[in-house]
Enzyme design. Structure first.
Site, short mmCIF file in Angstrom:
data_model
loop_
_atom_site.label_atom_id
_atom_site.label_comp_id
_atom_site.label_asym_id
_atom_site.label_seq_id
_atom_site.Cartn_x
_atom_site.Cartn_y
_atom_site.Cartn_z
N GLY A 214 0.82 -1.21 0.00
CA GLY A 214 0.00 0.00 0.00
C GLY A 214 0.85 1.25 0.00
N GLY B 248 1.01 5.38 1.54
CA GLY B 248 0.51 6.34 2.52
C GLY B 248 0.88 7.75 2.12
N GLY B 249 0.58 8.71 3.01
CA GLY B 249 0.87 10.10 2.72
C GLY B 249 2.36 10.38 2.62
CG MET B 250 4.39 11.89 5.13
SD MET B 250 5.18 12.65 6.56
CE MET B 250 5.03 11.37 7.78
CB ALA B 251 5.85 5.73 4.58
CB VAL C 218 3.36 -0.49 3.51
CG1 VAL C 218 3.54 -1.75 4.36
CG2 VAL C 218 3.15 0.72 4.41
CE LYS D 144 4.12 3.99 7.67
NZ LYS D 144 3.23 4.23 8.83
CG ASP E 172 -4.78 9.63 12.07
OD1 ASP E 172 -5.95 10.02 11.87
OD2 ASP E 172 -4.00 9.33 11.16
#
Length: 680
Positions: A18, A20-23, A25, A40, A134
């Site tokens: 997947g 993410g916003g900054m990383a 995976v 990650k 979060d």
């Protein structure tokens, strides 16, 4: 990162999981430990961003502090060729958002199970003073067995940190943010509880409660719009379960659950029939409501417009001569002197006011944040803030570690005079409860009392000629000891009394059916195996006593099970018996002395009498292993009041070796691991 790339010489990339916003995976194989892991990796465009790197490192630090089966574990943290990465536990499943979509509607019992697992993880984080900030279904993973794992502690914080970035922008996902986070106030444990309430709402309805075209419109709804009713969506949802949603998502944090454990406990009983007629949860309005939306700004001491008009005669209105206001104009010098006097007075007042404020400010200080810190550290913080340590009270707690501060009075971050005494409440560790000797007492009464204290209570049955049905024969713990009710399970052997039953015809039943029937009528079957042409393999051939005979409850019933037709005489089983004598242990003196520790409502004399009679019996479990029996299951259960001889039947073929062991009152007292036909 391409498939087959080996990160740091250890983690071989299998594929992308997947983004993410900054990383990103990836799924990888740990070449050393031979297991699948999730890697990650900070994205290229964020590797020179100090804030992104700090958040990435913070996630690793936060997660490694936590030890809970429902929190994704961190295995490794490292950097190679400028690439920062985390190696995490791989959860083979999907996130809760997709799980809700794929499985909606979800049975209410499963909803409770899912939320209990989530609450367990969040409670562990709060116990370490870590606020997630979060919580949302996308950060909650569900494996293929329905097991929950929480991840992404990238924006979590310690309980004393601010909730805003340096640019004062809100952190977190807007659909799950609490009203106080949206307003820029400090996030607390009750902010996470609000998010849990939104998640519960979504599991029950399949959607979030508030939506809108912009993040601002959603934020306003969180702050001002009442929470929609889940029962309007599905009237079958119990009111008690809706009440959990309403209380967790109250606008004011003080109206919510104070802890995650409190929310989990309430949810756990929401399906009970005893709460079927529970009224809808409502928040009581404040006694003296204050409108915080409107603030009145103070006026300036002088109106600049008026002053300038008076000072400039050219801008004043001319009045006709002869009117009452037509007075001789004062000389300019007098007017100028008057304004100097007024200005001087105002300036003097401002100086006096500033002096008072400075003196007042210098005489006050702020109570430091000490909750969760060690007692000695808290005392040092209080003294450093020019305050004095007041009384220190100790209180048991399952959430706060021993010697750490639970709360302070005055409360943290309040302004007080220097030298004020700050009283502390310090954890003495988990609550420990003293237990007594309950032998001879009614099991149901003792069970209720101990469960009210928080213990888990288990029951095993055994027949008894001394005690009536329902009275306690034995307990697996020593009286007078103190235990933590949250972690201790107490087990009792309870008398079934002596009743008579009419034995059913067991012929043709399977072994499992015989065991089920025996448990229902409370008899003890013993099994033997024979060749038979009449019954197929695994079915009962005969029994003793015979069908329709009257026997005592708790009696032994011999059952012969078919091996099927006999095929080859060369593998014929050899049958033989082993006789053993089980020694009786008289516990009457020990039981009598323990009876003085009784904590029940019955008198000491009655407790002593019942205890001594109950302790005259030993509960014995016999385990046997041969061609037809396994050592992992009980072959025979009995109650003895004297030394008792027992005959153990063995059937062995070829090079088989038999075994047996005898357990008396929970302790193994006899064992033989080398039983053969030749040795007997």
């Amino acid at each position: 990162m391409n498939k087959g790339y080996v990160l740091n010489g250890r983690y071989e990339i299998i594929g992308r999981l997947g983004e993410g916003g900054m990383a990103d995976v990836y799924l990888a194989e740990d070449l050393i430990l031979k297991r699948k892991v999730a890697v990650k990796l900070l994205r290229l465009d964020f590797r020179d961003n100090p804030k992104a790197k700090k958040r990435f490192q913070h996630e690793a630090m936060a997660a490694t502090q936590l030890d809970n089966p429902h929190i994704v574990g961190i295995y490794d943290v490292d950097e190679v060729e400028g690439m920062q990465y985390l190696v995490m536990e791989f959860v083979d499943g999907e996130d809760l958002k997709k799980y809700i979509k794929d499985n909606f509607p979800i049975p209410y019992a499963e909803v409770v199970n899912i939320m209990e697992q989530i609450c367990s993880a969040v409670s562990e984080a709060h116990r370490h003073n870590i606020i997630h900030r979060d919580l949302k279904p996308q950060n909650i993973l569900v494996d293929k067995n329905g097991y929950i794992k929480i991840t992404d502690f990238g924006i979590s914080r310690a309980g004393t940190e601010d909730t805003m970035t340096q640019t004062r922008s809100i952190i977190g996902s807007i659909h799950y943010l609490s009203p106080e986070q949206i307003k820029g106030q400090m996030a607390t444990a009750r902010s996470d509880i609000y998010s849990l309430g939104i998640i519960l709402y979504e599991i029950l309805t399949g959607k979030v409660p508030f939506n809108g075209d912009t993040a601002v419109s959603i934020a306003i709804k969180h702050s001002q719009t009442p929470m929609p009713s889940v029962r309007d969506f599905d009237p079958r949802i119990p009111q008690a379960m809706e009440n959990v949603v309403l209380k967790a998502t109250a606008k004011n944090p003080d109206d919510r659950y104070q802890t995650v454990n409190e929310m989990a406990a309430d949810l756990n009983t929401s399906l009970d029939k005893s709460r079927a007629n529970e009224p809808k949860f409502t928040v009581q309005p404040p006694q003296n409501p204050v409108d915080e939306a409107t603030r009145v700004m103070p006026f300036s001491p002088l109106d600049d417009t008026t002053a300038s008009a008076d000072a400039n005669p050219a801008k004043r209105e001319e009045k006709p001569a002869g009117t009452s206001n037509d007075k001789p104009k004062p000389p300019k010098k007098k007017r100028r002197r008057r304004w100097w006097i007024i200005g001087g007075i105002v300036g003097l007042l401002l100086i006096i006011l500033a002096f008072i404020m400075i003196v007042s400010a210098n005489g006050k200080t702020t109570v430091p944040i000490v909750s969760g810190t060690l007692e000695t550290e808290a005392e040092a913080k209080i003294k450093a803030a020019n305050l004095t340590v007041g009384s220190v009270k100790y209180q048991s707690s399952d959430k706060i570690d021993r010697h750490r501060v639970i709360s302070s009075s005055p409360k943290e971050e309040t302004k007080v005079k220097k030298g004020t005494k700050v009283n502390l409440v310090v954890s003495s560790g988990p609550r420990r409860v003293r237990v007594g000797n309950y032998v001879g007492q009614e099991y149901d009464v003792v069970k209720q009392k101990l469960e009210d204290e928080g213990f888990t209570v288990h029951r095993r049955n055994a027949p008894s000629s001394s005690f009536g049905s329902g009275r306690i024969l034995q307990q697996d713990f020593e009286s007078g000891k103190r235990f933590n009710p949250a972690t201790k399970t107490l087990t009792f052997v309870v008398s079934t009394g002596v009743k008579r039953i009419t034995l059913k015809d067991l012929t043709g039943m399977t072994k499992a059916q015989v065991v089920s029937y025996s448990n229902k009528v409370e008899i003890n079957p013993t099994f033997d195996y024979v060749y038979s042409d009449d019954q197929p393999k695994g079915r009962v051939v005969r029994q003793s006593p015979n069908a329709n005979e009257s026997i005592q409850q708790g009696s032994n019933v011999a059952v012969w099970i078919s091996r099927g037709p006999k095929k080859d005489s060369s593998d014929e089983l050899k049958s033989f018996n082993v006789k053993i004598t089980i020694p009786y242990l008289d516990n009457s003196s020990a039981a009598s002395s323990d009876s003085t520790l009784n904590e029940s409502g019955i008198s000491s004399d009655a407790a002593s009498t019942d205890s001594s009679s109950g302790s005259n019996e030993n509960v014995v479990l016999i385990y046997l292993k041969d061609h037809d029996h396994s050592l992992s299951t009980v072959y025979k259960q009995m109650v003895i009041t004297k030394d008792t001889q027992v005959t153990l039947p063995f059937k062995l073929s070829g090079n088989e070796v038999g075994q047996y062991k005898v357990v008396r009152d929970g302790r193994t007292i006899m064992r033989d691991n080398n039983v053969t036909y030749d040795s007997h």
